[in-house]
Write an enzyme that holds these catalytic residues in place. Structure first.
Site, PDB file in Angstrom:
ATOM      1  N   LYS A   1       5.959  -6.833   0.971  1.00 56.13           N
ATOM      2  CA  LYS A   1       6.680  -6.353   0.025  1.00 56.13           C
ATOM      3  C   LYS A   1       7.412  -7.712  -0.621  1.00 56.13           C
ATOM      4  O   LYS A   1       8.688  -7.869  -0.912  1.00 56.13           O
ATOM      5  CB  LYS A   1       7.890  -5.394   0.246  1.00 56.13           C
ATOM      6  CG  LYS A   1       8.011  -4.128  -0.693  1.00 56.13           C
ATOM      7  CD  LYS A   1       8.966  -3.160  -0.088  1.00 56.13           C
ATOM      8  CE  LYS A   1       9.722  -2.306  -1.312  1.00 56.13           C
ATOM      9  NZ  LYS A   1       8.789  -1.848  -2.400  1.00 56.13           N
TER      10      LYS A   1
HETATM   11  C1  LIG Z   1       2.770  -1.355  -3.224  1.00 49.88           C
HETATM   12  C2  LIG Z   1       3.826  -0.055  -2.623  1.00 49.88           C
HETATM   13  N1  LIG Z   1       3.181   0.925  -1.691  1.00 49.88           N
HETATM   14  C3  LIG Z   1       3.627   1.840  -1.118  1.00 49.88           C
HETATM   15  C4  LIG Z   1       5.070   2.095  -1.463  1.00 49.88           C
HETATM   16  C5  LIG Z   1       5.919   3.128  -0.947  1.00 49.88           C
HETATM   17  O1  LIG Z   1       6.686   2.726   0.091  1.00 49.88           O
HETATM   18  P1  LIG Z   1       7.995   3.356   0.766  1.00 49.88           P
HETATM   19  O2  LIG Z   1       7.525   4.819   0.916  1.00 49.88           O
HETATM   20  O3  LIG Z   1       8.275   2.510   1.911  1.00 49.88           O
HETATM   21  O4  LIG Z   1       8.921   3.228  -0.375  1.00 49.88           O
HETATM   22  C6  LIG Z   1       5.837   1.033  -2.146  1.00 49.88           C
HETATM   23  C7  LIG Z   1       7.192   1.299  -2.403  1.00 49.88           C
HETATM   24  O5  LIG Z   1       7.823   0.560  -3.106  1.00 49.88           O
HETATM   25  C8  LIG Z   1       5.163  -0.132  -2.831  1.00 49.88           C
HETATM   26  O6  LIG Z   1       5.710  -0.946  -3.253  1.00 49.88           O
END
Ligand SMILES: Cc1ncc(COP(=O)(O)O)c(C=O)c1O
Length: 316
Positions: A159
């Site tokens: 992230k």
């Molecule tokens: C690239 C990406 N994949 C998946 C997710 C989903 O993750 P989460 O369920 O922890 O929000 C996010 C969430 O922001 C994301 O940025």
């Protein structure tokens, strides 16, 4: 989406200040080179209980601190302290609405030069937040011509701010091509995830989702959906590599994420998914998830942190 009020109270430079006072230099390292790590957390206002439930907030902070290690960002607080701080931020803003919380840790030196030093900072912003995408009728998704960033280039699981250029390019392309959202493939052509969401397929009654070693973000909603599918619906959940053409022959497909929640996909690359309508599995999971994050299912109260509760107990 609406502009955020400059009077919103945010946590910045180790104190609570109005958003208008939370300023960084244009030379900030993270602004120039993308050297930040962020999180996205939702809180749901439940009118009946007059409570705002933060969803799996400590787990988000655990992930944040773990991901900060990738960039060697150091934060002075632990997940429990960050959770307390977030509840206080909600209370200071007196939010009685669904909210989104955006913690951001970043390399904060204001100078030229890409090599990072040890000057780290963090901020937490919370704001009222409705639907990220309108997915009630199901989304049209397109496989992106942009491939997902590789773990050995910019780790998607991290992230990391700079990695979201990849998502911005894919999301922009998808919308310009008339789709609602993009689906990334990995460099070697396997289904990866959306621009800001994980992806699931339903095939012959089983849920299938790409493994964490395929450059996905290790989604917390992904984990929640896997648990709900197994416990509440008795579904088999399989983490394995997914071929592109499985998108075209699946019975159902949907995105999961903190912002998108559970968003059914009804068309991929101009082909209907299943019968081209929102499917039964996605509909059921959406209802379980919606009830769980609003505190209506006792088995999942453990996911929730009531932001107003501590203050009420102290005042009683
Ligand atoms: C690239 C990406 N994949 C998946 C997710 C989903 O993750 P989460 O369920 O922890 O929000 C996010 C969430 O922001 C994301 O940025």
């Amino acid at each position: 989406m609406k502009e955020v009020s400059p009077d919103t109270i945010v946590y910045f430079d180790n104190r609570f200040v109005p958003l208008r006072e939370a300023q960084v230099s244009i030379l900030t390292h993270a602004l120039n080179y993308g050297t930040g790590v962020f999180e996205g957390i939702r809180g749901y206002w439940e009118e009946k209980e007059q409570e705002l439930f933060l969803v799996r907030v400590e787990e988000h902070y655990h992930r944040w601190l773990r991901n900060c290690r990738i960039l060697r960002l150091e934060l002075p607080l632990d997940p429990a302290q960050l959770t307390k701080l977030t509840s206080e931020l909600i209370r200071r803003n007196r939010f009685c609405d669904n909210v989104y919380v955006r913690p951001l840790a970043y390399k904060s030196s204001a100078r030229i030069g890409v090599h990072p030093d040890d000057k780290d900072a963090f901020a937490i912003v919370a704001l009222p937040f409705g639907d990220y995408l309108d997915s009630r009728q199901g989304l049209h998704a397109g496989v992106s011509s942009w491939r997902r960033v590789e773990d050995n280039a910019i780790p998607g699981r991290g992230k990391i701010c700079g990695a979201y250029v990849n998502s911005a390019l894919a999301g922009d392309e998808a919308r310009r091509n008339g789709y609602d959202e993009a689906i990334f493939l990995t460099e070697d052509g396997h289904v990866c995830e959306g621009a800001a969401a994980n992806i699931f397929l339903v095939r012959d009654g089983s849920l299938i989702t790409p493994p964490v070693t395929d450059n996905i973000l290790e989604g917390i909603t992904r984990a929640s959906v896997m648990e709900l599918a197994r416990r509440e619906m008795g579904l088999e959940v399989i983490e394995r590599r997914v071929d592109r053409t499985e998108l075209y022959i699946a019975d159902e497909a949907f995105f999961t994420g903190t912002a998108v929640e559970i968003a059914p996909i009804v068309r991929v690359d101009d082909r209907p998914v299943g019968n081209g309508k929102v499917g039964l599995v996605a509909t059921a999971l959406r209802q379980f998830y919606s009830d769980a994050v609003r505190g209506r299912l006792s088995a999942y109260r453990r996911w929730l942190t009531p932001a107003y509760h501590d203050a009420r107990v102290a005042a009683a």
